[in-house]
Design a protein around this motif. Structure first.
Motif, PDB file in Angstrom:
ATOM      1  N   TYR A  33       0.963  -1.587   0.089  1.00 31.01           N
ATOM      2  CA  TYR A  33      -0.319  -0.171  -0.007  1.00 31.01           C
ATOM      3  C   TYR A  33       0.942   0.963   0.082  1.00 31.01           C
ATOM      4  O   TYR A  33       2.208   1.077   0.487  1.00 31.01           O
ATOM      5  CB  TYR A  33      -0.919  -0.162   0.994  1.00 31.01           C
ATOM      6  N   TYR A  35       0.795   5.459   0.814  1.00 35.29           N
ATOM      7  CA  TYR A  35      -0.120   6.636   1.164  1.00 35.29           C
ATOM      8  C   TYR A  35       0.849   7.720   1.478  1.00 35.29           C
ATOM      9  O   TYR A  35       1.792   7.994   1.050  1.00 35.29           O
ATOM     10  CB  TYR A  35      -0.281   6.475   2.818  1.00 35.29           C
ATOM     11  N   PHE A  45      -5.033   7.599   1.621  1.00 32.79           N
ATOM     12  CA  PHE A  45      -4.491   6.125   0.364  1.00 32.79           C
ATOM     13  C   PHE A  45      -4.528   6.494  -1.083  1.00 32.79           C
ATOM     14  O   PHE A  45      -4.947   7.407  -1.271  1.00 32.79           O
ATOM     15  CB  PHE A  45      -5.603   6.114   0.561  1.00 32.79           C
ATOM     16  N   TRP A  48      -2.861   0.346  -4.196  1.00 29.30           N
ATOM     17  CA  TRP A  48      -2.831  -0.408  -2.805  1.00 29.30           C
ATOM     18  C   TRP A  48      -2.445  -1.724  -4.487  1.00 29.30           C
ATOM     19  O   TRP A  48      -3.283  -1.914  -5.632  1.00 29.30           O
ATOM     20  CB  TRP A  48      -4.078  -1.284  -2.871  1.00 29.30           C
ATOM     21  N   ASN A  56      -6.672  -0.942  -5.859  1.00 29.46           N
ATOM     22  CA  ASN A  56      -7.597  -0.380  -5.679  1.00 29.46           C
ATOM     23  C   ASN A  56      -6.656   0.838  -5.541  1.00 29.46           C
ATOM     24  O   ASN A  56      -4.964   1.165  -5.761  1.00 29.46           O
ATOM     25  CB  ASN A  56      -7.850   0.080  -3.723  1.00 29.46           C
ATOM     26  N   ASP A  97      -4.835  -8.411   1.645  1.00 29.89           N
ATOM     27  CA  ASP A  97      -5.585  -7.104   2.021  1.00 29.89           C
ATOM     28  C   ASP A  97      -5.143  -6.387   2.845  1.00 29.89           C
ATOM     29  O   ASP A  97      -4.660  -6.745   4.172  1.00 29.89           O
ATOM     30  CB  ASP A  97      -6.793  -7.297   1.528  1.00 29.89           C
ATOM     31  N   GLY A  98      -5.534  -5.178   3.474  1.00 29.54           N
ATOM     32  CA  GLY A  98      -4.564  -4.356   4.969  1.00 29.54           C
ATOM     33  C   GLY A  98      -5.688  -4.720   6.062  1.00 29.54           C
ATOM     34  O   GLY A  98      -5.299  -3.685   6.693  1.00 29.54           O
ATOM     35  N   ILE A  99      -7.120  -5.440   5.644  1.00 31.28           N
ATOM     36  CA  ILE A  99      -8.370  -5.577   6.173  1.00 31.28           C
ATOM     37  C   ILE A  99      -7.955  -6.585   7.446  1.00 31.28           C
ATOM     38  O   ILE A  99      -8.167  -7.147   8.357  1.00 31.28           O
ATOM     39  CB  ILE A  99      -9.571  -5.441   5.606  1.00 31.28           C
ATOM     40  N   ASN A 100      -7.947  -7.819   6.509  1.00 28.14           N
ATOM     41  CA  ASN A 100      -7.332  -8.847   7.048  1.00 28.14           C
ATOM     42  C   ASN A 100      -6.318  -9.274   7.692  1.00 28.14           C
ATOM     43  O   ASN A 100      -6.175  -9.968   8.227  1.00 28.14           O
ATOM     44  CB  ASN A 100      -7.969 -10.192   6.414  1.00 28.14           C
TER      45      ASN A 100
ATOM     46  N   TYR B  32     -14.681  -2.228   9.949  1.00 26.73           N
ATOM     47  CA  TYR B  32     -13.209  -2.438  10.823  1.00 26.73           C
ATOM     48  C   TYR B  32     -12.144  -2.016  11.200  1.00 26.73           C
ATOM     49  O   TYR B  32     -12.210  -0.670  10.113  1.00 26.73           O
ATOM     50  CB  TYR B  32     -12.649  -3.544  10.299  1.00 26.73           C
ATOM     51  N   GLY B  94     -11.506   0.293   8.073  1.00 25.56           N
ATOM     52  CA  GLY B  94     -11.542  -0.183   6.878  1.00 25.56           C
ATOM     53  C   GLY B  94     -12.482  -0.541   6.255  1.00 25.56           C
ATOM     54  O   GLY B  94     -14.336  -0.707   7.278  1.00 25.56           O
ATOM     55  N   ALA B  95     -13.005  -1.107   5.107  1.00 27.38           N
ATOM     56  CA  ALA B  95     -14.152  -1.335   4.299  1.00 27.38           C
ATOM     57  C   ALA B  95     -13.532  -2.536   3.588  1.00 27.38           C
ATOM     58  O   ALA B  95     -13.069  -2.729   3.186  1.00 27.38           O
ATOM     59  CB  ALA B  95     -14.542  -0.344   3.363  1.00 27.38           C
ATOM     60  N   ILE B  96     -14.778  -3.157   3.290  1.00 28.77           N
ATOM     61  CA  ILE B  96     -14.557  -4.677   3.287  1.00 28.77           C
ATOM     62  C   ILE B  96     -14.442  -5.114   1.999  1.00 28.77           C
ATOM     63  O   ILE B  96     -14.114  -5.554   1.227  1.00 28.77           O
ATOM     64  CB  ILE B  96     -15.136  -6.110   3.930  1.00 28.77           C
ATOM     65  N   ASP B  98     -13.619  -2.867  -0.450  1.00 26.27           N
ATOM     66  CA  ASP B  98     -12.038  -2.373  -1.387  1.00 26.27           C
ATOM     67  C   ASP B  98     -11.120  -2.362  -0.625  1.00 26.27           C
ATOM     68  O   ASP B  98      -9.922  -1.792  -1.368  1.00 26.27           O
ATOM     69  CB  ASP B  98     -12.863  -0.657  -1.723  1.00 26.27           C
ATOM     70  N   TYR B  99     -11.031  -3.367   0.740  1.00 29.29           N
ATOM     71  CA  TYR B  99      -9.740  -3.129   1.364  1.00 29.29           C
ATOM     72  C   TYR B  99      -8.833  -1.662   1.462  1.00 29.29           C
ATOM     73  O   TYR B  99      -7.774  -2.408   1.480  1.00 29.29           O
ATOM     74  CB  TYR B  99      -9.151  -4.469   0.521  1.00 29.29           C
ATOM     75  N   LYS B 100     -10.174  -1.078   1.384  1.00 27.59           N
ATOM     76  CA  LYS B 100      -8.477   0.426   1.934  1.00 27.59           C
ATOM     77  C   LYS B 100      -8.916   0.937   3.194  1.00 27.59           C
ATOM     78  O   LYS B 100     -10.284   1.062   4.132  1.00 27.59           O
ATOM     79  CB  LYS B 100      -9.825   1.001   0.827  1.00 27.59           C
TER      80      LYS B 100
END
Lengths: 114, 113
Positions: A33, A35, A45, A48, A56, A97-100, B32, B94-96, B98-100
């Motif tokens: 990613y 930034y 952002f 990605w 993205n 991904d940067g969420i999980n 998230y 975080g948004a699932i 768009d994983y941003k």
């Protein structure tokens, strides 16, 4: 384990020039990613990349671009530099991904545009 | 689109005192939520995160955060601050789809002796 490395650490450019920033992710990480951290604005952002593909993109003009190489390292290119591009550019890597998956940040590249 | 507001730009706290940093988020679905810390000259380090379940989340360095859906908040707390906690703190959502991660503008914490 070596962390995320970014180069160069500092850079001074003139308005209108082009710049390339580099990022090496942690070994085993496939996502990168980017930034932008401008003074007082927090982190915005930019891009990605995962498995070599752009997944993205943030709300930045097309003169901000990048790519990810087969070894998962990444470059951020900024064309036609403007004064407001002066900022700290942070790269982060993760296993997905940067969420999980946790993001691991480098120390950044400080870009000054004069 | 998701967004984060950190109402406090700068907080000064005495060493040994408690600390609370505020974070309000805007997101239509289940958020998230994350807190990161940035020490001077360093990149960001993840303190803790909330995905679901227990609304009180424990993190590293003695930090905790509480998710309150009714208030759209995810405030960070530490019972007793150490001088090494002086840093800038960022809340992120975080948004699932768009994983941003979208970050707030940050809160700078100064610790006085």
């Amino acid at each position: 384990e070596a962390g995320v490395t970014q180069s160069p650490t500092h850079l001074i450019k003139t308005r209108g020039q082009q710049v390339t920033l580099r990022c090496s992710p942690i070994s085993g990480h496939t996502s990168v990613y980017w930034y932008q951290q401008a003074l007082g604005l927090g982190l915005q952002f930019l891009l990605w990349y995962d498995e070599g593909e752009e997944r993205n993109r943030g709300n930045f003009p097309p003169r901000f671009s990048g790519r990810q190489f087969p070894n998962y390292s990444s470059e951020l290119n900024v064309n036609a530099l403007e004064l407001e591009d002066s900022a700290l550019y942070l790269c982060a890597s993760s296993r997905g991904d940067g969420i999980n998956y946790d993001l691991h940040f480098g120390n950044g590249t400080r870009l000054t545009v004069t | 689109a998701q967004s984060v507001t950190q109402p406090d730009i700068h907080i000064t706290v005495s060493e040994g005192a408690s600390l609370e940093l505020r974070c309000n988020y805007s997101y239509g679905a289940t958020p998230y939520l994350f807190w990161y810390v940035q020490s001077p000259g360093q990149g960001l380090q993840l303190l803790l995160k909330y995905f679901s379940g227990d609304t009180l989340v424990q993190g590293i360095k003695g930090f905790e955060a509480e998710f309150k859906r009714s208030q759209s908040s995810f405030n960070l707390r530490k019972p007793s601050v150490h001088w090494s906690d002086a840093a800038e703190y960022f809340c992120a959502v975080g948004a699932i789809n768009d994983y941003k991660l979208s970050f707030g503008a940050g809160t700078t914490v100064t610790v006085r002796a």
